[in-house]
Write a protein that holds these residues in place. Structure first.
Motif, PDB file in Angstrom:
ATOM      1  N   ALA A 115     -25.053   0.153  -7.198  1.00  0.00           N
ATOM      2  CA  ALA A 115     -24.194   1.336  -7.186  1.00  0.00           C
ATOM      3  C   ALA A 115     -24.939   2.497  -6.538  1.00  0.00           C
ATOM      4  O   ALA A 115     -25.306   3.477  -7.197  1.00  0.00           O
ATOM      5  N   TRP A 116     -25.189   2.371  -5.226  1.00  0.00           N
ATOM      6  CA  TRP A 116     -25.870   3.446  -4.500  1.00  0.00           C
ATOM      7  C   TRP A 116     -25.372   3.514  -3.066  1.00  0.00           C
ATOM      8  O   TRP A 116     -24.970   2.516  -2.480  1.00  0.00           O
ATOM      9  N   CYS A 117     -25.393   4.726  -2.553  1.00  0.00           N
ATOM     10  CA  CYS A 117     -24.959   4.983  -1.182  1.00  0.00           C
ATOM     11  C   CYS A 117     -26.095   4.659  -0.224  1.00  0.00           C
ATOM     12  O   CYS A 117     -27.201   5.193  -0.375  1.00  0.00           O
ATOM     13  N   PRO A 118     -25.876   3.804   0.773  1.00  0.00           N
ATOM     14  CA  PRO A 118     -26.949   3.461   1.712  1.00  0.00           C
ATOM     15  C   PRO A 118     -27.497   4.653   2.500  1.00  0.00           C
ATOM     16  O   PRO A 118     -28.617   4.585   3.013  1.00  0.00           O
ATOM     17  N   SER A 119     -26.738   5.744   2.596  1.00  0.00           N
ATOM     18  CA  SER A 119     -27.182   6.918   3.353  1.00  0.00           C
ATOM     19  C   SER A 119     -27.809   7.984   2.461  1.00  0.00           C
ATOM     20  O   SER A 119     -28.243   9.028   2.977  1.00  0.00           O
ATOM     21  N   SER A 120     -27.867   7.745   1.169  1.00  0.00           N
ATOM     22  CA  SER A 120     -28.345   8.767   0.241  1.00  0.00           C
ATOM     23  C   SER A 120     -29.836   9.048   0.427  1.00  0.00           C
ATOM     24  O   SER A 120     -30.671   8.161   0.210  1.00  0.00           O
ATOM     25  N   PRO A 121     -30.223  10.291   0.781  1.00  0.00           N
ATOM     26  CA  PRO A 121     -31.656  10.595   0.892  1.00  0.00           C
ATOM     27  C   PRO A 121     -32.348  10.590  -0.463  1.00  0.00           C
ATOM     28  O   PRO A 121     -33.547  10.285  -0.549  1.00  0.00           O
ATOM     29  N   VAL A 122     -31.622  10.900  -1.525  1.00  0.00           N
ATOM     30  CA  VAL A 122     -32.218  10.880  -2.863  1.00  0.00           C
ATOM     31  C   VAL A 122     -32.553   9.452  -3.263  1.00  0.00           C
ATOM     32  O   VAL A 122     -33.660   9.174  -3.753  1.00  0.00           O
ATOM     33  N   CYS A 165     -24.362  -6.491  -0.510  1.00  0.00           N
ATOM     34  CA  CYS A 165     -23.449  -7.426  -1.182  1.00  0.00           C
ATOM     35  C   CYS A 165     -22.274  -6.688  -1.816  1.00  0.00           C
ATOM     36  O   CYS A 165     -21.141  -7.163  -1.777  1.00  0.00           O
ATOM     37  N   HIS A 166     -22.544  -5.517  -2.403  1.00  0.00           N
ATOM     38  CA  HIS A 166     -21.490  -4.746  -3.068  1.00  0.00           C
ATOM     39  C   HIS A 166     -21.321  -3.350  -2.488  1.00  0.00           C
ATOM     40  O   HIS A 166     -20.313  -2.694  -2.757  1.00  0.00           O
ATOM     41  N   ASN A 167     -22.304  -2.871  -1.739  1.00  0.00           N
ATOM     42  CA  ASN A 167     -22.263  -1.486  -1.263  1.00  0.00           C
ATOM     43  C   ASN A 167     -22.466  -1.397   0.247  1.00  0.00           C
ATOM     44  O   ASN A 167     -23.152  -0.497   0.741  1.00  0.00           O
ATOM     45  N   ALA A 168     -21.864  -2.312   0.969  1.00  0.00           N
ATOM     46  CA  ALA A 168     -22.047  -2.318   2.422  1.00  0.00           C
ATOM     47  C   ALA A 168     -21.490  -1.071   3.080  1.00  0.00           C
ATOM     48  O   ALA A 168     -21.972  -0.653   4.141  1.00  0.00           O
ATOM     49  N   HIS A 169     -20.482  -0.451   2.477  1.00  0.00           N
ATOM     50  CA  HIS A 169     -19.843   0.726   3.069  1.00  0.00           C
ATOM     51  C   HIS A 169     -19.750   1.836   2.039  1.00  0.00           C
ATOM     52  O   HIS A 169     -19.463   1.588   0.863  1.00  0.00           O
ATOM     53  N   CYS A 170     -19.989   3.037   2.482  1.00  0.00           N
ATOM     54  CA  CYS A 170     -19.767   4.220   1.643  1.00  0.00           C
ATOM     55  C   CYS A 170     -19.098   5.276   2.496  1.00  0.00           C
ATOM     56  O   CYS A 170     -19.490   5.491   3.651  1.00  0.00           O
ATOM     57  N   TRP A 171     -18.102   5.952   1.934  1.00  0.00           N
ATOM     58  CA  TRP A 171     -17.305   6.914   2.677  1.00  0.00           C
ATOM     59  C   TRP A 171     -17.540   8.361   2.197  1.00  0.00           C
ATOM     60  O   TRP A 171     -16.716   9.230   2.436  1.00  0.00           O
ATOM     61  N   ASP A 228     -19.434  12.202   1.834  1.00  0.00           N
ATOM     62  CA  ASP A 228     -19.756  13.188   2.863  1.00  0.00           C
ATOM     63  C   ASP A 228     -21.138  12.948   3.465  1.00  0.00           C
ATOM     64  O   ASP A 228     -21.354  13.186   4.664  1.00  0.00           O
ATOM     65  N   VAL A 229     -22.092  12.491   2.655  1.00  0.00           N
ATOM     66  CA  VAL A 229     -23.424  12.191   3.170  1.00  0.00           C
ATOM     67  C   VAL A 229     -23.345  11.055   4.182  1.00  0.00           C
ATOM     68  O   VAL A 229     -23.964  11.102   5.252  1.00  0.00           O
ATOM     69  N   SER A 230     -22.567  10.021   3.846  1.00  0.00           N
ATOM     70  CA  SER A 230     -22.368   8.925   4.796  1.00  0.00           C
ATOM     71  C   SER A 230     -21.642   9.407   6.041  1.00  0.00           C
ATOM     72  O   SER A 230     -21.925   8.949   7.160  1.00  0.00           O
ATOM     73  N   GLY A 231     -20.679  10.332   5.856  1.00  0.00           N
ATOM     74  CA  GLY A 231     -19.966  10.878   7.010  1.00  0.00           C
ATOM     75  C   GLY A 231     -20.905  11.584   7.968  1.00  0.00           C
ATOM     76  O   GLY A 231     -20.811  11.419   9.198  1.00  0.00           O
ATOM     77  N   ARG A 247     -20.313  -1.187  12.494  1.00  0.00           N
ATOM     78  CA  ARG A 247     -21.619  -1.251  13.159  1.00  0.00           C
ATOM     79  C   ARG A 247     -22.603  -0.285  12.498  1.00  0.00           C
ATOM     80  O   ARG A 247     -23.756  -0.641  12.221  1.00  0.00           O
ATOM     81  N   PHE A 248     -22.144   0.938  12.269  1.00  0.00           N
ATOM     82  CA  PHE A 248     -22.990   1.936  11.617  1.00  0.00           C
ATOM     83  C   PHE A 248     -23.452   1.457  10.250  1.00  0.00           C
ATOM     84  O   PHE A 248     -24.630   1.593   9.891  1.00  0.00           O
ATOM     85  N   SER A 249     -22.540   0.910   9.461  1.00  0.00           N
ATOM     86  CA  SER A 249     -22.881   0.502   8.101  1.00  0.00           C
ATOM     87  C   SER A 249     -23.918  -0.609   8.093  1.00  0.00           C
ATOM     88  O   SER A 249     -24.847  -0.611   7.267  1.00  0.00           O
ATOM     89  N   SER A 250     -23.797  -1.561   9.013  1.00  0.00           N
ATOM     90  CA  SER A 250     -24.805  -2.615   9.124  1.00  0.00           C
ATOM     91  C   SER A 250     -26.152  -2.014   9.507  1.00  0.00           C
ATOM     92  O   SER A 250     -27.197  -2.363   8.938  1.00  0.00           O
ATOM     93  N   ASP A 251     -26.145  -1.089  10.467  1.00  0.00           N
ATOM     94  CA  ASP A 251     -27.388  -0.451  10.906  1.00  0.00           C
ATOM     95  C   ASP A 251     -28.003   0.399   9.795  1.00  0.00           C
ATOM     96  O   ASP A 251     -29.232   0.481   9.672  1.00  0.00           O
ATOM     97  N   GLU A 252     -27.161   1.050   8.987  1.00  0.00           N
ATOM     98  CA  GLU A 252     -27.675   1.924   7.930  1.00  0.00           C
ATOM     99  C   GLU A 252     -28.425   1.114   6.874  1.00  0.00           C
ATOM    100  O   GLU A 252     -29.505   1.502   6.429  1.00  0.00           O
ATOM    101  N   LEU A 253     -27.876  -0.023   6.482  1.00  0.00           N
ATOM    102  CA  LEU A 253     -28.570  -0.876   5.516  1.00  0.00           C
ATOM    103  C   LEU A 253     -29.808  -1.505   6.129  1.00  0.00           C
ATOM    104  O   LEU A 253     -30.837  -1.665   5.453  1.00  0.00           O
ATOM    105  N   LEU A 254     -29.734  -1.868   7.417  1.00  0.00           N
ATOM    106  CA  LEU A 254     -30.934  -2.355   8.092  1.00  0.00           C
ATOM    107  C   LEU A 254     -32.012  -1.274   8.092  1.00  0.00           C
ATOM    108  O   LEU A 254     -33.201  -1.562   7.885  1.00  0.00           O
ATOM    109  N   GLY A 255     -31.607  -0.033   8.290  1.00  0.00           N
ATOM    110  CA  GLY A 255     -32.559   1.066   8.250  1.00  0.00           C
ATOM    111  C   GLY A 255     -33.235   1.178   6.899  1.00  0.00           C
ATOM    112  O   GLY A 255     -34.437   1.466   6.813  1.00  0.00           O
ATOM    113  N   HIS A 256     -32.479   0.934   5.839  1.00  0.00           N
ATOM    114  CA  HIS A 256     -33.100   0.973   4.511  1.00  0.00           C
ATOM    115  C   HIS A 256     -34.100  -0.170   4.353  1.00  0.00           C
ATOM    116  O   HIS A 256     -35.204   0.032   3.841  1.00  0.00           O
TER     117      HIS A 256
END
Length: 678
Positions: free
Chosen positions: A128-135, A168-174, A176-179, A235-244
């Motif tokens: 239960a976490w946003c892949p783009s979350s800096p925190v 597996c469960h958080n591939a996409h987050c919508w 504002d941080v993800s935006g 594409r972005f979502s795959s890259d964001e998780l790869l970045g993590h």
């Protein structure tokens, strides 16, 4: 356990360390934090009895090792890692970041993911976490720093395991941080808003942007969203998780020279990560796979996913990080495996390149969401048929250990693309009944039934050395990648292209002038209009077979008709064509052939391409050859018999599982045999 050897020779596009082993490993996922320490010693003794040599720990250990923010307690993990090492069992050490502890959510609820409809998903499950979350990134990397510093040179550690099943469960987050992260990704990709407008076709429905801050993730809309926007978000979502993953791996590599990986999910129900793009960033490709009984042919899907995992690994050996001894816990009906099925499914992965067979998990949980997921030690304990099968599997893997490090190479390639999958299964397509992976699996099942070994490759992959290429349902394809297939045929290769291929470019823009767009000249056909069929409808073909789902108003330009429709909306038009293109031949299949007809077609093309079926392979009998090119081409033939009767294969050599010389290989019903050829 035989220690892995770290190859420090850098490979182009690959990270500098590579995993290798001189045995086929038996492994498992172990969660000692769920058990009293008194159980640990019993567990390790049983692991030794079964032949377990690689154990994943600390996969879900965050709350155990960091019970309060910034306070770390490694006493329990120290004890487990040391205990495994004292017993000669290697450790696949998790970074522990896959599921945050409750204190992180309480202090920072902004890390929680937001869905397309704007609703938040709450703690209580996992991921239960946003892949783009800096925190989240900051807290996760702080944990990785502590774990990697503490165990970076521990002699037990054989492999690093970043997070777990990322996306597996958080591939996409919508949120504002993800935006904001999505906009940064788009600006890097396109450079200007005008270029974005062209790529997304924003003149349609008055969607033209004038500034980056106007661009949003494709949240839930009242009508169909912009397909190109959705594609880029994937594409972005795959890259964001790869970045993590890469951020965690970078921390680990500062403290350790041990190879680093994470477990992919190459399965029919997971399409969110483009693993072909991820592969260069792992030191060894690892995959999780579970039989999916929601599918018409779960065993064929298993074989396809194993071949795909090898393709993602660039043909190199890979690791099966997770599969199940019996039932899983997350399907509508969680079907238990029958006697012998665990051995068959395990060796199907090994046949297709896996050098480790690992399970989730070691001991079945007494509580939690996965308490009815099978394990090596079931709730009923070791006086069980399942445990005896575990011991049999361990003995079998030891008997075939010499195949470790060998590879699989076939004469047939199947082109598979995550981007094409994302785009083809979008909204408002000609038929919602036509699903991308169904068509890919149908093509693979036909090749498998024809006894043909298959390498799964991405678009644009070099096709040198192949005789035959199958391109099913490649709806989206780049010009350069289509040109690779064109050159393959022009140079003398044989290709089979399925319907709804070559239709759009990388921006999901239709190629005008008639379908199949990028492949018109190669195939020598022009499709004027699609005529998809209603659910349950079939059409007859003039070779006596039938087809379903799809037809097209097609005319040939340079191709010759091979099979025609005899009824239906396009009666009299070609259903299968053949075109001479340069020195090679390109076939087009303009409908969804029934399985028997599809099998006959690929067998016909294979024969004309000079591809020889594997000995004994066919419906219900899988045959795969592993080869060691460094050892004079020594080879091993895996024969997996799914039939209810014994089969005989006219091959001679030394059969490893029974340690005997054979002149003709006999494989009992439901059994597996591994033959060193020659």
């Amino acid at each position: 356990m035989s220690a892995n050897r770290a190859d420090t020779t850098a490979r182009p596009g690959r990270s500098p360390l590579a995993w290798s082993t001189d045995e086929v490993l038996l492994g498992c996922d172990y969660n000692p934090e769920q058990w009293d320490p008194a159980v640990w010693h019993e567990d390790v003794a049983l692991m030794r009895e079964a032949g377990v040599s690689l154990v994943a720990v600390n996969v879900f250990g965050w709350s155990d090792v960091e019970p309060r923010p910034g306070t770390y307690d490694f006493s329990r993990l120290d004890a487990v890692v040391d205990l495994l090492h004292e017993n000669g069992i290697g450790v696949n050490l998790g970074t522990g970041t896959s599921s945050p502890p409750p204190w992180l959510y309480a202090a920072h609820p902004e890390v929680l993911p937001v869905m397309a409809d704007g609703t938040t998903r709450w703690p209580g499950g996992r991921q239960a976490w946003c892949p783009s979350s800096p925190v989240f990134r900051e807290r996760a990397l702080a944990l990785v720093e502590q774990v990697a510093r503490r165990y970076g040179d521990h002699p037990a550690v054989r492999l690093w395991h970043v997070s777990n099943e990322l996306g597996c469960h958080n591939a996409h987050c919508w949120c504002d941080v993800s935006g904001a992260a999505f906009r940064r990704w788009l600006e890097e990709r396109y450079g200007t808003v005008d270029a974005l407008n062209r790529a997304w076709g924003t003149s349609f429905w008055s969607q033209r942007y004038t500034a980056w801050d106007e661009v949003l993730p494709p949240r839930l809309t009242v009508s169909t969203p912009n397909p190109s926007q959705v594609l880029d978000f994937r594409r972005f979502s795959s890259d964001e998780l790869l970045g993590h993953y890469r951020a965690e791996a970078e921390v680990v590599r500062r403290h350790s020279a041990i190879p680093v990986t994470t477990n992919f999910m190459v399965t029919a129900h997971q399409r969110d990560m483009d693993y072909f793009a991820w592969a260069p960033h792992v030191d060894v490709v690892a995959n999780d796979h579970y039989l999916d009984h929601r599918l018409a042919d779960p065993v064929a899907e298993l074989a396809f996913c194993a071949d795909t995992t090898r393709g993602i690994a660039g043909g190199r050996p890979w690791l099966l990080m997770e599969h199940s001894t019996s039932a899983v816990n997350w399907q509508p009906v969680n079907v238990a495996k029958l006697p012998g099925e665990m051995l068959r499914t395990s060796l199907t992965h090994v046949a297709r390149g896996a050098d480790a067979v690992c399970f989730f998990q070691w001991r079945a949980s007494a509580q939690g969401a996965e308490k009815f997921h099978s394990a090596l030690v079931p709730h009923a304990g070791t006086d069980t048929a399942l445990w005896r099968e575990v011991l049999e599997l361990g003995a079998t893997l030891r008997s075939i250990g010499e195949v470790a490090g060998s590879t699989v190479r076939n004469d047939v390639a199947l082109v598979h693309s995550y981007e094409a999958w994302w785009a083809a299964d979008g909204e408002n397509q000609p038929s919602a009944e036509v699903r991308h992976l169904d068509q890919v699996l149908d093509a693979y099942r036909a090749l498998r039934a024809a006894g043909l070994g298959v390498d799964v490759v991405p678009p644009g992959a070099p096709l040198d050395g192949y005789r035959m290429v199958v391109v099913p349902h490649l709806y989206l394809v780049r010009d350069d990648d289509a040109a690779v297939i064109d050159r393959f045929v022009a140079d003398g290769g044989h290709a089979v292209v399925g319907f709804f291929s070559g239709v759009v470019d990388e921006d999901d823009r239709v190629r005008l002038g008639g379908y199949p767009g990028a492949f018109r000249d190669l195939l020598g056909v022009l499709v004027e209009e699609f005529h998809p069929l209603q659910v349950g409808a079939t059409v007859g073909l003039d070779d006596g077979s039938t087809a379903r789902l799809w037809t097209e108003r097609l005319r040939t330009t340079t191709a010759e008709p091979v099979v025609r429709h005899v009824d239906g909306p396009v009666a009299g038009t070609p259903a299968v064509t053949r075109n001479q293109h340069g020195a090679g031949t390109a076939w087009y299949v303009a409908t969804a052939l029934e399985h028997k007809a599809a099998t006959a077609l690929v067998a016909r093309v294979a024969e004309s391409a000079g591809v020889t079926p594997l000995p004994g392979a066919g419906e219900g009998v899988e045959v795969v050859r592993r080869v060691d090119p460094a050892d004079g081409g020594r080879s091993w033939l895996f024969v997996v018999n799914h039939r209810p009767e014994d089969v005989e294969v006219a091959v001679a050599g030394h059969e490893l599982t029974r340690d005997e010389r054979v002149e003709t290989l006999r494989v009992p019903a439901g059994a597996v045999r591994v033959l060193r050829e020659g």
